[in-house]
Design a protein around this motif. Sequence first.
Motif, PDB file in Angstrom:
ATOM      1  N   GLY A  73     -82.210  -9.910 -31.266  1.00 32.86           N
ATOM      2  CA  GLY A  73     -82.284  -8.672 -32.032  1.00 32.86           C
ATOM      3  C   GLY A  73     -81.394  -8.645 -33.246  1.00 32.86           C
ATOM      4  N   TRP A 123     -79.474  -5.410 -37.553  1.00 34.04           N
ATOM      5  CA  TRP A 123     -80.104  -5.145 -36.249  1.00 34.04           C
ATOM      6  C   TRP A 123     -81.569  -4.729 -36.441  1.00 34.04           C
ATOM      7  CZ3 TRP A 123     -77.984  -6.918 -32.133  1.00 34.04           C
ATOM      8  CH2 TRP A 123     -76.610  -6.815 -31.863  1.00 34.04           C
ATOM      9  N   LEU A 170     -83.866  -5.488 -33.510  1.00 31.33           N
ATOM     10  CA  LEU A 170     -83.577  -4.678 -32.324  1.00 31.33           C
ATOM     11  C   LEU A 170     -84.061  -3.248 -32.518  1.00 31.33           C
ATOM     12  CD1 LEU A 170     -82.099  -4.819 -29.532  1.00 31.33           C
ATOM     13  CD2 LEU A 170     -80.144  -3.790 -30.713  1.00 31.33           C
ATOM     14  N   SER A 207     -78.370   0.872 -35.881  1.00 33.35           N
ATOM     15  CA  SER A 207     -77.081   0.195 -35.979  1.00 33.35           C
ATOM     16  C   SER A 207     -75.929   1.142 -35.699  1.00 33.35           C
ATOM     17  CB  SER A 207     -76.916  -0.430 -37.374  1.00 33.35           C
ATOM     18  OG  SER A 207     -75.665  -1.054 -37.495  1.00 33.35           O
ATOM     19  N   ILE A 265     -75.496   1.516 -32.021  1.00 37.89           N
ATOM     20  CA  ILE A 265     -74.888   0.335 -31.402  1.00 37.89           C
ATOM     21  C   ILE A 265     -73.369   0.391 -31.576  1.00 37.89           C
ATOM     22  CG2 ILE A 265     -74.669  -2.179 -31.540  1.00 37.89           C
ATOM     23  CD1 ILE A 265     -77.291  -1.471 -30.357  1.00 37.89           C
ATOM     24  N   ALA A 290     -76.615  -4.700 -26.978  1.00 37.91           N
ATOM     25  CA  ALA A 290     -77.996  -4.983 -27.370  1.00 37.91           C
ATOM     26  C   ALA A 290     -78.895  -5.071 -26.140  1.00 37.91           C
ATOM     27  CB  ALA A 290     -78.056  -6.280 -28.169  1.00 37.91           C
TER      28      ALA A 290
END
Length: 531
Positions: free
Chosen positions: A401, A419, A422, A430, A433, A481
């Motif tokens: 990802g 990202w 992902l 992002s 995350i 992730a």
Amino acid sequence: MSSHIEPFAALPVAPKPGLRRFHQARWDEEVVFELSRPGRRGVGVPAPDAPLVDLPESVARRTPPALPELSQNQVVRHYLRLSQETLGADFNIDVGQGTCTMKYSPKVNDSFVRDPRVAALHPLQPESTVQGVLEIYWRLEQILKEISGMARVSLQPGAGSAAIYANIAMIRAYHASRGEGGQRDQVITTMFSHPSNAACAKVAGYEVITLMPDADGNPDIEALRAAVGPRTAALMITNPEDTGIFNPRIKEFVDLVHEAGGLACYDQANANGILGITRARDAGFDLCHFNLHKTFSTPHACGGPAAGACGVSAALVPFLPGPVVDRVEDTGAADGEREVFTLSAPERSVGKIRPFLGVTPNVVRAYAWVMALGAEGLREVAETAVLNNNYLLAKVARIPGASVPWADRRRVEQVRYSWQRLTEETGVHSEEIGIRAADFGVHYWTSHHPYVVPEPFTLEPTESYSREDLDEYAAILAHVADEARKDPEFVRNAPYRQTVHRIDPSSLDDPALWSPSWRAYRRKHGGQPPA
């Protein structure tokens, strides 16, 4: 709220074995003004030795200042609690504040600035009483001249952005001195240079032209050819840029600007991977700046006070912000010749960028850091920073990802990752995350806007972190992730183990709601008149 403080086992997705367990302290701590009670004292202030000077009526207070009144143990307790609620540089693997070069600041250097010979200085002392500190300023300037190749360096600016503005001010003064101040009204910068370059140019009244990256991730040189001309005042560029890519054609960029009559200004806030390897003047630059609170390991100090350093070529020395420190020989001294350090203002100085000489504690820290390392040590800093960055790059690139834009380009001291894959697979962004990563005691920065790299995150390991640190950081990203794939909503609802959950961002863009002081808060949100 209770769901945010349950043990790890109760969370939908438990951390993998080997990940550090972490829970941020949380205190229902009032603002210090709310803790205040009339008559409480933490220290007895002695009476003055001499009568106070009579103040003009216009500046004399009519009532005492509304300072908080607390006992000493309340003050200690209050600030210790706040410190426990802060995820600071000394607590975590701080590689995620990309472009900010968050490195370890040796604690011995703090002992130097706490010494009364530094801490008790007053900026209005006679020069004869501060010779030691002036010598440190002078010697650090000589070091920065050698590192940059420039003719002189001013340590007067109080931060990186202040140094950038000082450079813009000198550019404007230089062109004005040649009768071209009105004509040269454009500044060229690049998308991945620090936004302060464009911001400072705009504040100074310039039209800003921004070069976008080409297919290789470099600023488009053909776009530069089209942009330069008789209106060009300067090119302001960061290299390596915030992608971590070093522009191999940087000398061509400088030459094109010079051919058009403009100046070239090097933003060297990203200098941690090039110390002792490349120099601004060797590439033809006319001006540059360093952030002492980045490359030279003085603390960021929660955004300030920082310290900037402006270097210039010989043609721009007369325009430096002042004062600057000069060394002269005192041949009339009773005990023979000795060095004397004095302050002076350059001939056409753009003036002060901040009050007085500069941020002395950070100048002392930077000088101590450089002297401890020496020339070979500075180059080793750069080599280790590049090694750490490319090691982390290899680890992150293997996380499903995550991707590396312009993956075929070598990186120097940092990387701007993405990202995007992902996000397309899970819907997790992002920023989410990064917020979930805070539950493991680390964080990261995305990038400045606009997001030219989609779903960005920017990592800069510096030389301070070990292989084990980098392995742990990469493992945290890989774990989050994986969580995003298994339970996207769980990641979106993070953090669970932090002091606060989520901050309502609606007020951030409304200055009418900002409260930079307690009085402003009471006035705007407390329904009370200011004290």
